[in-house]
Design an enzyme around this catalytic site. Structure first.
Site, mmCIF file in Angstrom:
data_model
loop_
_atom_site.group_PDB
_atom_site.id
_atom_site.type_symbol
_atom_site.label_atom_id
_atom_site.label_comp_id
_atom_site.label_asym_id
_atom_site.label_seq_id
_atom_site.Cartn_x
_atom_site.Cartn_y
_atom_site.Cartn_z
ATOM 1 N N SER A 45 0.848 -1.200 0.000
ATOM 2 C CA SER A 45 0.000 0.000 0.000
ATOM 3 C C SER A 45 0.882 1.249 0.000
ATOM 4 C CB SER A 45 -0.917 0.006 1.229
ATOM 5 O OG SER A 45 -0.174 -0.187 2.412
ATOM 6 N N LYS A 113 4.911 -11.238 3.409
ATOM 7 C CA LYS A 113 3.491 -11.492 3.128
ATOM 8 C C LYS A 113 3.294 -11.544 1.624
ATOM 9 C CE LYS A 113 0.075 -8.253 3.736
ATOM 10 N NZ LYS A 113 -0.443 -8.107 2.359
ATOM 11 N N GLU A 115 0.107 -12.493 -1.543
ATOM 12 C CA GLU A 115 -1.329 -12.629 -1.792
ATOM 13 C C GLU A 115 -1.647 -13.902 -2.558
ATOM 14 O OE1 GLU A 115 -2.733 -9.056 -3.709
ATOM 15 O OE2 GLU A 115 -1.868 -7.757 -2.161
ATOM 16 N N GLU A 182 -8.870 -9.865 3.992
ATOM 17 C CA GLU A 182 -9.247 -8.488 3.627
ATOM 18 C C GLU A 182 -10.556 -8.464 2.842
ATOM 19 O OE1 GLU A 182 -6.206 -6.126 1.729
ATOM 20 O OE2 GLU A 182 -7.615 -4.475 1.361
HETATM 21 O O1 KIV Z 1 -0.491 -3.352 1.581
HETATM 22 C C1 KIV Z 1 -1.111 -3.317 2.654
HETATM 23 O O2 KIV Z 1 -1.104 -2.312 3.392
HETATM 24 C C2 KIV Z 1 -1.883 -4.488 3.018
HETATM 25 C C3 KIV Z 1 -2.879 -4.329 4.137
HETATM 26 C C4 KIV Z 1 -4.020 -3.542 3.678
HETATM 27 C C5 KIV Z 1 -3.285 -5.637 4.704
HETATM 28 O O3 KIV Z 1 -1.738 -5.506 2.434
#
Ligand code: KIV
Length: 281
Positions: A45, A113, A115, A182
């Site tokens: 993000s 992390k 997806e 999410e």
């Molecule tokens: O990129 C991000 O900030 C995220 C969150 C919204 C979980 O993946």
């Protein structure tokens, strides 16, 4: 005390909610760490809230490493999770492991992390095999914005709900240590949370999850324009900043700033000599 994969798991088991916030720089990470947040996510993000892109897709590995390293320097006790950006893990398992390793080695993250569900299980397995904890991300996964046709709530139909439950079980089986849920219905997130032994972290997924995550600009009132329904503004930091900046402009223009207490002194004899030498008497 340092938050780790095992302390976060214990929090799920004891019902102590896990707190996670995004951060992208040293100062913000330090403040969050001092406040006692359990985990910081350097989300991709950052492409939108820090770099001004329309979505997360242009974010690069170099962007992620740069910001992750800054956060890691400020986060002492917080569990640091770094997002793997779009196309850093989709091309091949080998490239995914190399990129995950860079976020740990160069960025100082504690976990990465990524997806996806069943489609990324081979990648999760390989990264976990390299001793790197993986946080999965299911539901409204922003890197799939083009495939979804926009930022839309996921898992509402019977088939989609079943797929999400199956994906959650598969990523757990593949070795994920946590999963971000999410933009999915709260009742579905509740069921997934109860079925999984690993913690679920919700964002727009209700309060049945084991923890919550928010983008800090959203929750502190710094976001410009539209925010999603799930965002709660816990402070109006944007208003505070606007006031501070306007006061600075006014006081600088009127000469009120800098005042006596903001300036350095010099001995009268020294300045008298300089004035004489410069012919300013
Ligand atoms: O990129 C991000 O900030 C995220 C969150 C919204 C979980 O993946």
């Amino acid at each position: 005390m340092k938050n780790t994969v095992s302390t976060l798991l214990k929090q799920k088991q004891s019902g102590d909610k896990i707190t996670m916030l995004t951060a992208y720089d040293y100062t913000t990470a330090k403040i969050m760490d001092e406040c006692g947040v359990n985990s910081i996510l350097i989300g991709d993000s950052l492409g939108m809230v820090m770099l001004g892109y329309e979505n997360t897709l242009p974010v690069t590995m170099e962007d992620m490493i740069h910001h992750t390293a800054a956060v890691s320097r400020g986060a002492v006790n917080t569990f640091v999770v770094a997002d793997m950006p779009f196309m850093s893990y989709q091309v091949s398992v080998e490239q995914a492991v190399i990129n995950a390793g860079r976020l740990i080695k160069e960025g100082g993250a504690n976990a990465v992390k990524l997806e996806g569900g069943a489609d990324v299980c081979d990648v999760i397995k390989a990264i976990v095999k390299a001793s790197i904890p993986v946080v999965a991300h299911l539901g409204l996964t922003p890197q799939s914005v083009n495939a979804f046709g926009g930022f839309k709530v996921q898992g509402k139909s019977l088939e989609a709900a079943r797929t999400l439950i199956a994906d959650a079980l598969k990523i757990q089986e593949a070795g994920a240590c946590m999963v971000v849920l999410e933009g999915i219905p709260a009742k579905l997130a509740d069921i997934i949370t109860k079925k999984l032994t690993i913690p679920t972290i919700g964002i727009g997924a209700g309060n049945g999850c084991d923890g919550q995550v928010l983008v800090y600009q959203d929750m502190l009132g710094l976001t410009i324009g539209h925010t999603a329904k799930f965002v709660k503004r816990f402070a109006e930091a944007g208003e505070l900043m606007r006031k501070g900046i306007s006061d600075y402009i006014d006081e600088t223009k009127s000469g009120v700033f800098p005042a006596e207490e903001h300036t350095y002194k010099i001995d009268d004899e020294v300045i008298a000599e300089i004035i004489k030498e410069e012919g300013l008497e």
